[in-house]
Write a protein that holds these residues in place. Structure first.
Motif, PDB file in Angstrom:
ATOM      1  N   GLY A   3       0.759  -1.296  -0.502  1.00 13.73           N
ATOM      2  CA  GLY A   3       0.158   0.194   0.543  1.00 13.73           C
ATOM      3  C   GLY A   3       0.862   1.281   0.109  1.00 13.73           C
ATOM      4  O   GLY A   3       0.910   2.407   0.899  1.00 13.73           O
ATOM      5  N   MET A   4       1.920   1.516  -0.572  1.00 12.00           N
ATOM      6  CA  MET A   4       2.571   2.722  -0.476  1.00 12.00           C
ATOM      7  C   MET A   4       2.684   3.476  -1.639  1.00 12.00           C
ATOM      8  O   MET A   4       2.790   4.277  -1.097  1.00 12.00           O
ATOM      9  CB  MET A   4       4.202   2.056  -0.903  1.00 12.00           C
ATOM     10  CG  MET A   4       5.296   2.131   0.200  1.00 12.00           C
ATOM     11  SD  MET A   4       5.104   2.965   2.066  1.00 12.00           S
ATOM     12  CE  MET A   4       6.248   4.586   1.409  1.00 12.00           C
ATOM     13  N   ASP A   5       1.586   2.754  -2.257  1.00 12.85           N
ATOM     14  CA  ASP A   5       0.808   3.777  -3.729  1.00 12.85           C
ATOM     15  C   ASP A   5      -0.404   4.757  -2.819  1.00 12.85           C
ATOM     16  O   ASP A   5      -0.419   5.592  -3.013  1.00 12.85           O
ATOM     17  CB  ASP A   5       0.360   3.231  -4.688  1.00 12.85           C
ATOM     18  CG  ASP A   5      -0.621   1.671  -4.108  1.00 12.85           C
ATOM     19  OD1 ASP A   5      -1.077   1.561  -2.854  1.00 12.85           O
ATOM     20  OD2 ASP A   5      -1.558   1.152  -4.589  1.00 12.85           O
ATOM     21  N   VAL A   6      -1.111   3.620  -1.795  1.00 15.65           N
ATOM     22  CA  VAL A   6      -1.822   4.676  -1.083  1.00 15.65           C
ATOM     23  C   VAL A   6      -1.360   6.476   0.051  1.00 15.65           C
ATOM     24  O   VAL A   6      -1.706   6.940  -0.152  1.00 15.65           O
ATOM     25  CB  VAL A   6      -2.291   3.678  -0.502  1.00 15.65           C
ATOM     26  CG1 VAL A   6      -3.689   4.759   0.767  1.00 15.65           C
ATOM     27  CG2 VAL A   6      -3.147   2.463  -1.268  1.00 15.65           C
ATOM     28  N   VAL A   7      -0.246   5.282   0.351  1.00 13.12           N
ATOM     29  CA  VAL A   7       0.749   6.124   1.448  1.00 13.12           C
ATOM     30  C   VAL A   7       0.886   7.916   1.009  1.00 13.12           C
ATOM     31  O   VAL A   7       1.028   8.812   0.735  1.00 13.12           O
ATOM     32  CB  VAL A   7       2.018   5.694   1.435  1.00 13.12           C
ATOM     33  CG1 VAL A   7       2.566   6.583   2.280  1.00 13.12           C
ATOM     34  CG2 VAL A   7       1.606   4.272   3.058  1.00 13.12           C
ATOM     35  N   ASP A   8       1.805   6.995  -1.312  1.00 12.38           N
ATOM     36  CA  ASP A   8       1.971   8.195  -1.361  1.00 12.38           C
ATOM     37  C   ASP A   8       1.112   9.154  -2.357  1.00 12.38           C
ATOM     38  O   ASP A   8       1.214  10.384  -2.769  1.00 12.38           O
ATOM     39  CB  ASP A   8       2.705   7.642  -2.844  1.00 12.38           C
ATOM     40  CG  ASP A   8       4.091   7.198  -2.290  1.00 12.38           C
ATOM     41  OD1 ASP A   8       4.506   7.044  -1.448  1.00 12.38           O
ATOM     42  OD2 ASP A   8       4.733   5.875  -3.453  1.00 12.38           O
ATOM     43  N   SER A   9       0.000   8.998  -1.880  1.00  8.34           N
ATOM     44  CA  SER A   9      -0.989   9.457  -2.776  1.00  8.34           C
ATOM     45  C   SER A   9      -1.710   9.908  -1.418  1.00  8.34           C
ATOM     46  O   SER A   9      -3.226  10.974  -1.728  1.00  8.34           O
ATOM     47  CB  SER A   9      -2.067   8.782  -3.132  1.00  8.34           C
ATOM     48  OG  SER A   9      -3.054   8.007  -2.294  1.00  8.34           O
ATOM     49  N   ILE A  10      -1.237  10.642  -0.300  1.00  6.76           N
ATOM     50  CA  ILE A  10      -2.098  10.963   1.035  1.00  6.76           C
ATOM     51  C   ILE A  10      -2.404  12.480   0.711  1.00  6.76           C
ATOM     52  O   ILE A  10      -0.717  12.967   0.272  1.00  6.76           O
ATOM     53  CB  ILE A  10      -1.652  10.147   1.494  1.00  6.76           C
ATOM     54  CG1 ILE A  10      -1.964   9.713   2.581  1.00  6.76           C
ATOM     55  CG2 ILE A  10      -2.081  11.210   2.982  1.00  6.76           C
ATOM     56  CD1 ILE A  10      -1.273   8.563   3.798  1.00  6.76           C
ATOM     57  N   LYS A  11      -3.336  13.199   1.123  1.00 11.09           N
ATOM     58  CA  LYS A  11      -3.220  14.962   0.538  1.00 11.09           C
ATOM     59  C   LYS A  11      -2.157  15.415   2.036  1.00 11.09           C
ATOM     60  O   LYS A  11      -2.215  15.194   2.788  1.00 11.09           O
ATOM     61  CB  LYS A  11      -4.397  15.221   0.884  1.00 11.09           C
ATOM     62  CG  LYS A  11      -4.659  16.611   0.454  1.00 11.09           C
ATOM     63  CD  LYS A  11      -5.610  17.143   0.985  1.00 11.09           C
ATOM     64  CE  LYS A  11      -6.155  18.640   0.545  1.00 11.09           C
ATOM     65  NZ  LYS A  11      -7.500  19.561   0.802  1.00 11.09           N
ATOM     66  N   ARG A  12      -1.169  16.364   0.709  1.00 11.69           N
ATOM     67  CA  ARG A  12       0.606  17.113   1.214  1.00 11.69           C
ATOM     68  C   ARG A  12      -0.963  18.142   1.957  1.00 11.69           C
ATOM     69  O   ARG A  12      -1.411  18.585   1.690  1.00 11.69           O
ATOM     70  CB  ARG A  12       0.727  17.275   0.530  1.00 11.69           C
ATOM     71  CG  ARG A  12       1.796  16.643  -0.813  1.00 11.69           C
ATOM     72  CD  ARG A  12       1.972  15.373  -0.037  1.00 11.69           C
ATOM     73  NE  ARG A  12       3.114  13.962  -0.628  1.00 11.69           N
ATOM     74  CZ  ARG A  12       2.821  12.952  -0.933  1.00 11.69           C
ATOM     75  NH1 ARG A  12       1.684  12.471  -0.634  1.00 11.69           N
ATOM     76  NH2 ARG A  12       3.686  12.230  -1.562  1.00 11.69           N
ATOM     77  N   GLY A  13      -0.048  18.640   2.491  1.00 10.17           N
ATOM     78  CA  GLY A  13      -0.256  19.758   3.442  1.00 10.17           C
ATOM     79  C   GLY A  13       0.100  21.155   2.609  1.00 10.17           C
ATOM     80  O   GLY A  13       1.468  20.711   2.936  1.00 10.17           O
ATOM     81  N   THR A  14      -0.467  21.510   3.008  1.00  9.93           N
ATOM     82  CA  THR A  14       0.026  23.667   2.639  1.00  9.93           C
ATOM     83  C   THR A  14       0.511  24.271   3.794  1.00  9.93           C
ATOM     84  O   THR A  14       0.395  25.954   3.216  1.00  9.93           O
ATOM     85  CB  THR A  14      -0.674  23.613   1.209  1.00  9.93           C
ATOM     86  OG1 THR A  14      -1.976  23.329   1.453  1.00  9.93           O
ATOM     87  CG2 THR A  14      -0.625  22.986   0.066  1.00  9.93           C
ATOM     88  N   GLY A  15      -0.367  23.875   4.983  1.00  7.93           N
ATOM     89  CA  GLY A  15       0.273  24.655   6.413  1.00  7.93           C
ATOM     90  C   GLY A  15       1.175  24.675   6.698  1.00  7.93           C
ATOM     91  O   GLY A  15       2.296  24.348   6.069  1.00  7.93           O
ATOM     92  N   PRO A  16       1.053  26.096   7.428  1.00  6.17           N
ATOM     93  CA  PRO A  16       2.622  25.902   8.665  1.00  6.17           C
ATOM     94  C   PRO A  16       2.847  24.155   8.965  1.00  6.17           C
ATOM     95  O   PRO A  16       1.920  23.915   9.388  1.00  6.17           O
ATOM     96  CB  PRO A  16       2.826  26.733   9.563  1.00  6.17           C
ATOM     97  CG  PRO A  16       1.271  27.421   9.512  1.00  6.17           C
ATOM     98  CD  PRO A  16       0.159  26.506   8.321  1.00  6.17           C
TER      99      PRO A  16
END
Length: 182
Positions: free
Chosen positions: A151-164
């Motif tokens: 499931g590293m493909d799932v990990v790789d697709s987790i929404k990235r943070g853009t805040g502090p």
């Protein structure tokens, strides 16, 4: 008589620790992450994670801090539940006491799962993170509890943070259900 003795020895040894977790992720990321837990490396931390998972404490907890090229953090069972106050996510833990560090010589490489903590090495509680890439500066400074095996493909697709500090703005991805597997 022999079977009775084996049964008695098995009961005296106590419950077996889990060998892993299955984490169903929903949001931008969709799928299941399978984690092999290292009970021989960090027995107290593995016991904590499995206890919280068995209680359902991790269900519907968001990935509140996600830094591209570094890691995805989750597990704030106090403030990180979907629908909760995301401004507080990452500041909470469980009702259980903090854990003493169980540092090892395992490297923080892609797919490694580590326990999050504050400045104090003995402050890990419920939060954990999954590595996107290697981070040798964490080696020997944080407790390694497991490794993603599927499931590293799932990990790789987790929404990235853009805040502090990589805080996820808007609707973060979440661990919809976390199951202990033997």
């Amino acid at each position: 008589m022999r079977n009775l003795l084996i049964a008695a020895l098995t009961l005296a040894a106590g419950p077996a620790l889990a060998t892993g977790l299955e984490i169903d992720v929903t949001g931008e990321a969709q799928g299941t992450i399978t984690v092999d837990l290292f009970e021989d490396v960090a027995p107290q931390h593995v016991e904590r994670i499995t206890t919280l998972a068995e209680e359902g404490a991790y269900d519907n907890v968001v990935f509140h801090r996600v830094i591209d090229g570094f890691m995805a953090q989750t597990g704030d069972v106090e403030y990180g539940k979907e629908g909760g106050d995301m401004r507080m996510a990452g500041r909470g833990g469980s009702d259980l006491p903090d854990l003493p560090a169980e540092f090892s010589d395992r490297a923080f490489e892609r797919g490694v799962v580590g326990m999050a903590r504050s400045q104090s090495p003995d402050s890990a509680n419920s939060q954990f993170f999954i590595m996107f890439d290697a981070a040798p500066f964490l080696d020997g400074q944080y407790t390694v509890v497991g490794q993603v095996t599927d499931g590293m493909d799932v990990v790789d697709s987790i929404k990235r943070g853009t805040g502090p500090n990589g805080a996820v703005i808007g609707q973060p991805d979440k661990m919809e259900e976390v199951r202990v597997i033997q």
